[in-house]
Design a protein around this motif. Structure first.
Motif, mmCIF file in Angstrom:
data_model
loop_
_atom_site.group_PDB
_atom_site.id
_atom_site.type_symbol
_atom_site.label_atom_id
_atom_site.label_comp_id
_atom_site.label_asym_id
_atom_site.label_seq_id
_atom_site.Cartn_x
_atom_site.Cartn_y
_atom_site.Cartn_z
ATOM 1 N N LEU A 44 38.005 44.899 36.501
ATOM 2 C CA LEU A 44 37.494 43.658 37.065
ATOM 3 C C LEU A 44 37.500 42.539 36.047
ATOM 4 O O LEU A 44 37.932 41.409 36.337
ATOM 5 C CB LEU A 44 36.081 43.881 37.604
ATOM 6 C CG LEU A 44 35.408 42.705 38.321
ATOM 7 C CD1 LEU A 44 36.213 42.297 39.542
ATOM 8 C CD2 LEU A 44 33.980 43.080 38.720
ATOM 9 N N VAL A 45 37.053 42.823 34.841
ATOM 10 C CA VAL A 45 37.003 41.807 33.785
ATOM 11 C C VAL A 45 38.409 41.336 33.418
ATOM 12 O O VAL A 45 38.668 40.127 33.284
ATOM 13 C CB VAL A 45 36.277 42.360 32.541
ATOM 14 C CG1 VAL A 45 36.418 41.404 31.365
ATOM 15 C CG2 VAL A 45 34.802 42.597 32.847
ATOM 16 N N LEU A 46 39.347 42.272 33.280
ATOM 17 C CA LEU A 46 40.720 41.915 32.910
ATOM 18 C C LEU A 46 41.406 41.125 34.022
ATOM 19 O O LEU A 46 42.138 40.170 33.763
ATOM 20 C CB LEU A 46 41.518 43.176 32.591
ATOM 21 C CG LEU A 46 41.139 43.891 31.287
ATOM 22 C CD1 LEU A 46 41.889 45.217 31.170
ATOM 23 C CD2 LEU A 46 41.427 43.010 30.087
ATOM 24 N N ILE A 47 41.169 41.513 35.269
ATOM 25 C CA ILE A 47 41.763 40.798 36.397
ATOM 26 C C ILE A 47 41.214 39.383 36.475
ATOM 27 O O ILE A 47 41.947 38.414 36.679
ATOM 28 C CB ILE A 47 41.514 41.564 37.707
ATOM 29 C CG1 ILE A 47 42.394 42.821 37.755
ATOM 30 C CG2 ILE A 47 41.804 40.684 38.925
ATOM 31 C CD1 ILE A 47 42.072 43.755 38.903
ATOM 32 N N GLN A 48 39.884 39.234 36.301
ATOM 33 C CA GLN A 48 39.274 37.913 36.340
ATOM 34 C C GLN A 48 39.773 37.044 35.197
ATOM 35 O O GLN A 48 40.013 35.844 35.365
ATOM 36 C CB GLN A 48 37.755 38.039 36.304
ATOM 37 C CG GLN A 48 37.158 38.597 37.589
ATOM 38 C CD GLN A 48 35.664 38.834 37.484
ATOM 39 O OE1 GLN A 48 35.104 38.932 36.400
ATOM 40 N NE2 GLN A 48 35.003 38.935 38.630
ATOM 41 N N ALA A 49 39.945 37.639 34.019
ATOM 42 C CA ALA A 49 40.452 36.886 32.864
ATOM 43 C C ALA A 49 41.883 36.433 33.112
ATOM 44 O O ALA A 49 42.259 35.307 32.799
ATOM 45 C CB ALA A 49 40.378 37.749 31.608
ATOM 46 N N SER A 50 42.677 37.303 33.711
ATOM 47 C CA SER A 50 44.065 36.958 34.023
ATOM 48 C C SER A 50 44.124 35.863 35.072
ATOM 49 O O SER A 50 44.945 34.948 34.997
ATOM 50 C CB SER A 50 44.814 38.194 34.519
ATOM 51 O OG SER A 50 46.132 37.867 34.917
ATOM 52 N N SER A 51 43.228 35.940 36.041
ATOM 53 C CA SER A 51 43.218 34.956 37.122
ATOM 54 C C SER A 51 42.847 33.565 36.627
ATOM 55 O O SER A 51 43.358 32.566 37.122
ATOM 56 C CB SER A 51 42.234 35.402 38.208
ATOM 57 O OG SER A 51 42.197 34.483 39.266
ATOM 58 N N SER A 52 41.964 33.500 35.624
ATOM 59 C CA SER A 52 41.496 32.204 35.126
ATOM 60 C C SER A 52 42.315 31.687 33.948
ATOM 61 O O SER A 52 42.076 30.594 33.451
ATOM 62 C CB SER A 52 40.027 32.308 34.701
ATOM 63 O OG SER A 52 39.882 33.271 33.662
ATOM 64 N N SER A 53 43.298 32.484 33.504
ATOM 65 C CA SER A 53 44.103 32.086 32.343
ATOM 66 C C SER A 53 44.948 30.858 32.658
ATOM 67 O O SER A 53 45.501 30.708 33.739
ATOM 68 C CB SER A 53 45.011 33.247 31.925
ATOM 69 O OG SER A 53 45.929 32.823 30.943
ATOM 70 N N SER A 54 45.066 29.960 31.674
ATOM 71 C CA SER A 54 45.868 28.747 31.851
ATOM 72 C C SER A 54 47.354 29.074 31.980
ATOM 73 O O SER A 54 48.137 28.275 32.486
ATOM 74 C CB SER A 54 45.662 27.805 30.659
ATOM 75 O OG SER A 54 46.016 28.448 29.439
#
Length: 314
Positions: free
Chosen positions: A155-165
């Motif tokens: 979940l954390v990695l997916i959310q980080a990927s989703s918000s990445s510039s």
């Protein structure tokens, strides 16, 4: 590994609130568990399945606040507020047999040897091995693939990927499937979808026709991954019904049925924040009156604290 889940004292609750208030919901939920499970490494908690995390949070909630849960919702038809009341045990009863068998309540039987229905005054022991992800089989078009339940780390990695510039398009269903499927299964499905793409692009076309058809094939691939993820989610619910907790409420005004999703992490945090606010007011009043430290005040029994506050007010 069997570990105990016990309640926190006032100082520990305030410390937990202070350390978790700026965190994301996913990291906050793990921080709450870490406070109740100090012998379990933090990185191990992140590798637990999400349903395992929520199962442990239910036990932590029960040890801290008791059995009862009350949440507020709104009718989807007329927007009337509705109150839902249920218990931790109600939710635990809806979990898989594997999760049920993992919980042991300390002092959970009466003098006749019968197990108490509700253990809100008892600490729980839980076999945390059931929270470690394992692979299951799922069939697509006659072929079997291996997948696992999602973890907090996912979940954390997916959310980080989703918000990445660098990822303006956001996370895709393909990325989620890649996290849940084992490498061989993901590669096999990629090959299946690639074959369909190559079959659709084998004919001779003009540049404009190729662009239009490629867009269509990309859309078909997205649909295929979406269908794959839908199937995975359904199988997850079959394996662990506690994966998604949905509650039905009947509106007292219009009678319409509304389905609400319940989040134990959000519920725990709401009660903790309200409880800590009361504790800090106690500290403010008694520290101002007597000059006592926060630790000393929060270490007092609630009865003694209330008596001192009554004396200050009077």
């Amino acid at each position: 590994m069997r570990v105990g889940i016990a309640s926190l004292d006032d100082n520990q609750r305030v410390a937990l609130w202070e350390s978790a208030m700026e965190l994301s919901p996913a990291q906050r939920a793990i921080t709450i568990l870490a406070a109740h499970l100090p012998t379990v490494p933090f990185d191990a908690l992140q590798r637990w399945t999400l349903v395992g995390r929520d199962h442990a949070l239910l036990l932590a909630y029960r040890s801290q606040f008791g059995e009862g849960i009350q949440v507020e919702g709104r009718c989807h038809a007329c927007d009337t507020k509705t109150q839902l009341a249920f218990t931790v045990s109600d939710l635990l009863e809806s979990s898989s047999d594997t999760l049920k068998a993992a919980v042991y309540c300390i002092g959970s039987r009466d003098e006749s040897g019968n197990q108490y229905k509700h253990q809100h005054t008892q600490a729980s022991l839980v076999d945390t091995d059931v929270y470690v992800p394992s692979y299951y089989l799922i069939a697509f078009s006659g072929n079997e693939y291996r997948f696992r339940l999602p973890t907090t780390q996912d979940l954390v990695l997916i959310q980080a990927s989703s918000s990445s510039s660098n990822n303006s398009g956001g996370i895709t269903t393909k990325h989620v499937c890649e996290r849940l499927l084992d490498q061989a299964s993901f590669n096999d499905l990629c090959a299946v979808f690639a074959d369909k793409h190559s079959q659709g692009s084998a004919t001779e076309r003009t540049k404009n026709e190729r662009e239009q058809q490629d867009k269509g094939l990309e859309s078909e691939e997205q649909k295929a991954w979406t269908s794959t993820l839908d199937a995975l989610e359904q199988e997850m619910l079959r394996i662990e019904p506690l994966t998604i907790v949905s509650l039905n409420a009947s509106c007292p005004e219009c009678g319409a049925q509304t389905q609400h999703q319940f989040d134990i992490g959000h519920q725990y945090w709401a009660l903790l924040a309200a409880d800590v606010e009361k504790q800090l007011w106690d500290v403010h009043i008694l520290a101002t009156a007597y000059g006592w430290s926060s630790d000393a005040i929060l270490s007092m029994s609630p009865a003694r604290r209330r008596q001192h506050i009554a004396m200050v007010i009077s």
